[in-house]
Design a protein around this motif. Sequence first.
Motif, PDB file in Angstrom:
ATOM      1  N   LEU A  51      43.073  -1.918  19.616  1.00 54.14           N
ATOM      2  CA  LEU A  51      42.378  -1.010  20.529  1.00 54.14           C
ATOM      3  C   LEU A  51      43.042   0.356  20.572  1.00 54.14           C
ATOM      4  O   LEU A  51      42.363   1.385  20.681  1.00 54.14           O
ATOM      5  N   ALA A  52      44.374   0.386  20.487  1.00 56.98           N
ATOM      6  CA  ALA A  52      45.094   1.664  20.464  1.00 56.98           C
ATOM      7  C   ALA A  52      44.698   2.471  19.234  1.00 56.98           C
ATOM      8  O   ALA A  52      44.490   3.696  19.308  1.00 56.98           O
ATOM      9  N   TYR A  53      44.571   1.793  18.101  1.00 53.43           N
ATOM     10  CA  TYR A  53      44.152   2.475  16.877  1.00 53.43           C
ATOM     11  C   TYR A  53      42.767   3.089  17.024  1.00 53.43           C
ATOM     12  O   TYR A  53      42.544   4.259  16.678  1.00 53.43           O
ATOM     13  N   PHE A  54      41.829   2.324  17.544  1.00 56.56           N
ATOM     14  CA  PHE A  54      40.462   2.834  17.692  1.00 56.56           C
ATOM     15  C   PHE A  54      40.376   3.923  18.764  1.00 56.56           C
ATOM     16  O   PHE A  54      39.516   4.811  18.676  1.00 56.56           O
ATOM     17  N   ARG A  55      41.250   3.864  19.761  1.00 55.77           N
ATOM     18  CA  ARG A  55      41.275   4.945  20.766  1.00 55.77           C
ATOM     19  C   ARG A  55      41.663   6.268  20.101  1.00 55.77           C
ATOM     20  O   ARG A  55      41.043   7.300  20.369  1.00 55.77           O
ATOM     21  N   ILE A  56      42.699   6.238  19.263  1.00 59.05           N
ATOM     22  CA  ILE A  56      43.131   7.457  18.587  1.00 59.05           C
ATOM     23  C   ILE A  56      42.088   7.920  17.574  1.00 59.05           C
ATOM     24  O   ILE A  56      41.812   9.114  17.438  1.00 59.05           O
ATOM     25  N   LYS A  57      41.488   6.976  16.886  1.00 66.63           N
ATOM     26  CA  LYS A  57      40.424   7.324  15.930  1.00 66.63           C
ATOM     27  C   LYS A  57      39.245   7.968  16.641  1.00 66.63           C
ATOM     28  O   LYS A  57      38.630   8.904  16.129  1.00 66.63           O
ATOM     29  N   ASP A  58      38.921   7.478  17.833  1.00 65.29           N
ATOM     30  CA  ASP A  58      37.841   8.046  18.612  1.00 65.29           C
ATOM     31  C   ASP A  58      38.191   9.457  19.071  1.00 65.29           C
ATOM     32  O   ASP A  58      37.326  10.333  19.130  1.00 65.29           O
ATOM     33  N   LYS A  59      39.466   9.699  19.382  1.00 63.95           N
ATOM     34  CA  LYS A  59      39.896  11.039  19.785  1.00 63.95           C
ATOM     35  C   LYS A  59      39.741  12.033  18.643  1.00 63.95           C
ATOM     36  O   LYS A  59      39.444  13.204  18.865  1.00 63.95           O
ATOM     37  N   GLU A  60      39.940  11.564  17.419  1.00 63.15           N
ATOM     38  CA  GLU A  60      39.787  12.444  16.252  1.00 63.15           C
ATOM     39  C   GLU A  60      38.343  12.905  16.135  1.00 63.15           C
ATOM     40  O   GLU A  60      38.072  14.072  15.825  1.00 63.15           O
ATOM     41  N   VAL A  61      37.404  12.005  16.386  1.00 64.03           N
ATOM     42  CA  VAL A  61      35.989  12.361  16.299  1.00 64.03           C
ATOM     43  C   VAL A  61      35.619  13.364  17.376  1.00 64.03           C
ATOM     44  O   VAL A  61      34.850  14.307  17.156  1.00 64.03           O
ATOM     45  N   GLN A  62      36.174  13.193  18.577  1.00 67.36           N
ATOM     46  CA  GLN A  62      35.895  14.113  19.679  1.00 67.36           C
ATOM     47  C   GLN A  62      36.464  15.493  19.417  1.00 67.36           C
ATOM     48  O   GLN A  62      35.948  16.488  19.860  1.00 67.36           O
TER      49      GLN A  62
END
Length: 275
Positions: free
Chosen positions: A264-275
């Motif tokens: 989940l931490a990985y996907f949180r950071i990946k989601d921040k990159e998209v934002q």
Amino acid sequence: MHPNNTFSLKRFGLYLRKDILDNYKMYLLVTGAMLAGACLAGFLFSFRWSMNDQGIHTSRMAPFYVMLTLFFTALVTSRSFIQLGQQEQRIDFFMIPASILEKVLTRFILTILTVTIVLNLAVYIGFNVFEYVITNFREGKIIHDIPTVFSGPFGIRAIIPMALGMQAIFFFGATIFYRFSFPKIFFSFCVFLFTLWLVNVLFINIFFGGHLVEWFSAVPFAAVFTNKPADIYHSMTTTFVPEWLGRTLLFVSQYCIIPALWVLAYFRIKDKEVQ
């Protein structure tokens, strides 16, 4: 394919080296502070420790080591993504030609290494200062019963899952809170535990209504205390969670929840990159 979508072991090594070179002063400062604090703590602790003729067993220090390990793990891990709290550093973090997995894995590895190396080095030095003062200035003796520590309730098989669990919780929390992350994550975790306890109390009162010693007489996922007399010596009975259920919950917490928080931490950071 864009580098942010692939994983390269060579690029990962370069990014890991870059992170260490960029932050080596902070790592040295943390290490120096921990070592100085360990020496001071060992010196002061040696004069506050109560003496007896049997000597001081090192196994008695196991609870302090566990608490220090959990606290230091939480403190270090909570700062994993502190650079995302500032716009300039956030842009620099995402613009570096490395995949999100490489960046997250770098923070993960450095967190584990910092806690493992720095903490245990500080504990070793602090204990040697403690032992030196005890044996040379207080005429005491140290009984090294380390094998007893490792085979008891605070053994390696218990410490490692607890430390990894704390690391996973604060690693995931660090992807949500960037500033003042440690108190925010700690408070959120306490709220979560309190909510979990309330839910447990609700179900316990539904299933054991009228038979509880108090309305809150239960330990979540462990035991229920009822007012039915068990024998002539006890005024209440204790209903424990079945062994198979306890082992199942322990397995899920160690091998499912902890890796899930990392993912989940990985996907949180990946989601921040998209934002």
